[in-house]
Design a protein around this motif. Structure first.
Motif, mmCIF file in Angstrom:
data_model
loop_
_atom_site.group_PDB
_atom_site.id
_atom_site.type_symbol
_atom_site.label_atom_id
_atom_site.label_comp_id
_atom_site.label_asym_id
_atom_site.label_seq_id
_atom_site.Cartn_x
_atom_site.Cartn_y
_atom_site.Cartn_z
ATOM 1 N N GLU A 126 0.842 -1.198 0.000
ATOM 2 C CA GLU A 126 0.000 0.000 0.000
ATOM 3 C C GLU A 126 0.875 1.244 0.000
ATOM 4 O O GLU A 126 1.956 1.260 0.611
ATOM 5 C CB GLU A 126 -0.932 0.048 1.221
ATOM 6 N N THR A 192 -5.701 5.758 -1.345
ATOM 7 C CA THR A 192 -4.737 4.700 -1.064
ATOM 8 C C THR A 192 -4.533 3.818 -2.290
ATOM 9 O O THR A 192 -5.499 3.302 -2.854
ATOM 10 C CB THR A 192 -5.210 3.829 0.114
ATOM 11 N N SER A 194 -3.450 0.349 -3.478
ATOM 12 C CA SER A 194 -3.339 -0.982 -2.878
ATOM 13 C C SER A 194 -3.130 -2.036 -3.956
ATOM 14 O O SER A 194 -3.760 -1.981 -5.019
ATOM 15 C CB SER A 194 -4.626 -1.341 -2.110
#
Length: 466
Positions: A126, A192, A194
């Motif tokens: 991440e 984010t 990921s």
């Protein structure tokens, strides 16, 4: 995010949420030995009881004149002085931007800067970018990230945010995250980046950031960016985390604000105060550092509303795509709009690290999710909630300013250490329906001024922030 145990971004799209479960991350990542914590204000046991936590987190921020002089410049120039930064010197080109939230298309001139490649010490699952900037009316910025995978291929240039500090309906874009960004290997979930499947062993082994600064054609004003960087992490998949030993008894004098007293106010900003835990927490620490909006800034707020600065924080952290005030980098960027204040998003590895920050006078905003029965005394369950940690009791329990309280007077809470560290640091949990969903893995916001004591600099350096 609000305190109701409702479906939100931590539970959406099954477990492929913005907090993707980081399965088997530890097996592929090299552990980082924790640096020494800052001295405690009042230790409850010998230093030998304070464990060193493996830190599967890498922070890299560009802030210095040397940093800004590196990389690739396309029409940008370095700002000198005590707080170096980046600005538009000569536009590199023009482009049209169709703002999906206003329906207007406008032409902008721009300049661009790209960082050198950074190879994090942690092969990452991440990444979260954050930035500090000033954007006068009629200017804005876009932050992008491009990762290189362990298989040698590159991700696209992912947009990590389109941001303006203001929201003038005639001059500014609407600050926004960008949905539907994926290449089949990784996905951007609001703020984010990921990896889609951590069990394959694929990791992000290096990345670059790209800043594009925009202004109206022919204008002289420019965005100024003082900090940009990213937190790369590979937190292991876990329902529980090891218990830490108490090492500090101290409490910081942080203002207390309730989000609940704003219920129903300005529902256009994430349904009103019920959902304002993030900006309410941000406002507490901004004021802890002696900053805040002026009376002129607050003139738009209904004068009958208490704590108008909380309404102001909600408005100016609002993400028009996410339709909420809980975008992590947008909160850090909002904090940095106040004089000489900085904000970053990172992860901590343990309560021991958080204790070292409190000992140095640095409160933190933490993100956690839990069922009602998992946190004694909270009185609610949540799919995602922000609190401000201000200290620790003599027994090591956590003292938090919890904005999900019925009044300002009720905001100060004491939560059991073991319960609190587990709901904050875990990456997997069961929601109210018994479904396995993700946790935040120790995410926090840190806000701090440009002028720091040696002790404060050391405490930040110990958790990878400079």
């Amino acid at each position: 995010m609000d305190r109701a145990d409702r479906s939100d971004r931590t539970d959406r799209a099954d477990d492929m949420s913005r907090r993707t479960v980081l399965a088997t991350a530890a097996a592929a990542a090299a552990a980082l030995a924790a640096t020494a914590a800052a001295p405690a204000l009042a230790a409850t046991g010998p230093a030998a009881r304070r464990p060193k936590a493996d830190r599967l987190v890498d922070n890299r921020f560009w802030t210095s004149h040397k940093d800004w002089s590196s990389g690739t410049h396309q029409g940008t120039a370095v700002v000198g002085g005590p707080r170096p930064g980046l600005r538009i010197a000569k536009p590199a080109g023009r482009t049209d931007y169709a703002d999906p939230h206003t329906g207007r298309t406008a032409t902008w001139e721009y300049a661009r800067w790209t960082t050198p490649a950074h190879r994090p010490a942690v092969p990452a699952t991440e990444l979260i970018a954050s930035w500090n900037a000033r954007t006068p009316a009629g200017t804005w910025l876009q932050a992008e990230l491009r990762g290189t995978y362990s298989d040698g291929t590159n991700s696209p240039w992912y947009v990590m945010g389109r941001w303006a500090s203001g929201d003038d309906k005639d001059a500014d874009i609407r600050r926004t995250s960008v949905d539907d960004q994926t290449d089949g290997k990784s996905t951007v979930w609001t703020d984010t980046l990921s990896l889609d499947d951590t069990t394959t062993g694929l990791r992000v082994v290096s990345y670059r950031l790209r800043l594009t600064l925009y202004r109206k054609p022919g204008a002289t004003q420019t965005p100024t960016v003082w900090r940009i960087g990213a937190m790369a992490s590979a937190v292991p998949d876990r329902f529980t985390v090891p218990a830490s030993q108490p090492g500090l008894a101290a409490e910081l004098a942080v203002p207390r604000y309730s989000q609940e007293i704003h219920a129903g106010q300005y529902p256009e900003y994430d349904n009103g105060g019920e959902a304002w835990c993030s900006p309410t927490s941000s406002q507490m620490i901004i004021e802890y550092w002696g900053r805040g909006p002026t009376a002129d800034d607050l003139a738009w707020v209904d004068p009958s509303y208490a704590d108008p600065q909380v309404c102001h924080a909600a408005r100016y952290t609002f993400d028009y795509q996410y339709n909420g005030c809980g975008n992590w980098p947008f909160n850090a960027a909002y904090a940095s709009t106040y004089k000489d204040l900085q904000g970053v998003v990172t992860r901590l590895a343990s309560l021991t690290e958080l204790e070292s920050l409190i000992a140095a006078g640095l409160p933190a905003i933490t993100s956690q999710s839990f069922l009602k029965e998992e946190l004694t005394g909270a009185g609610y369950g949540t799919a995602g909630h922000l609190m401000t940690v201000i200290g620790f009791t003599a027994d090591g329990d956590v003292i938090a300013n919890d904005p999900a309280s019925p009044s300002n007077a009720a905001v100060r809470r004491v939560y059991k250490r073991r319960e609190w560290e587990n709901i904050w640091l875990r990456t997997k949990r069961y929601n109210a329906s018994g479904k396995v969903v993700s946790g935040t893995g120790g995410v926090c916001y840190l806000y701090f001024p440009t002028t720091l004591s040696e002790r404060q600099r050391a405490a930040l350096a110990a958790v990878g922030i400079r």
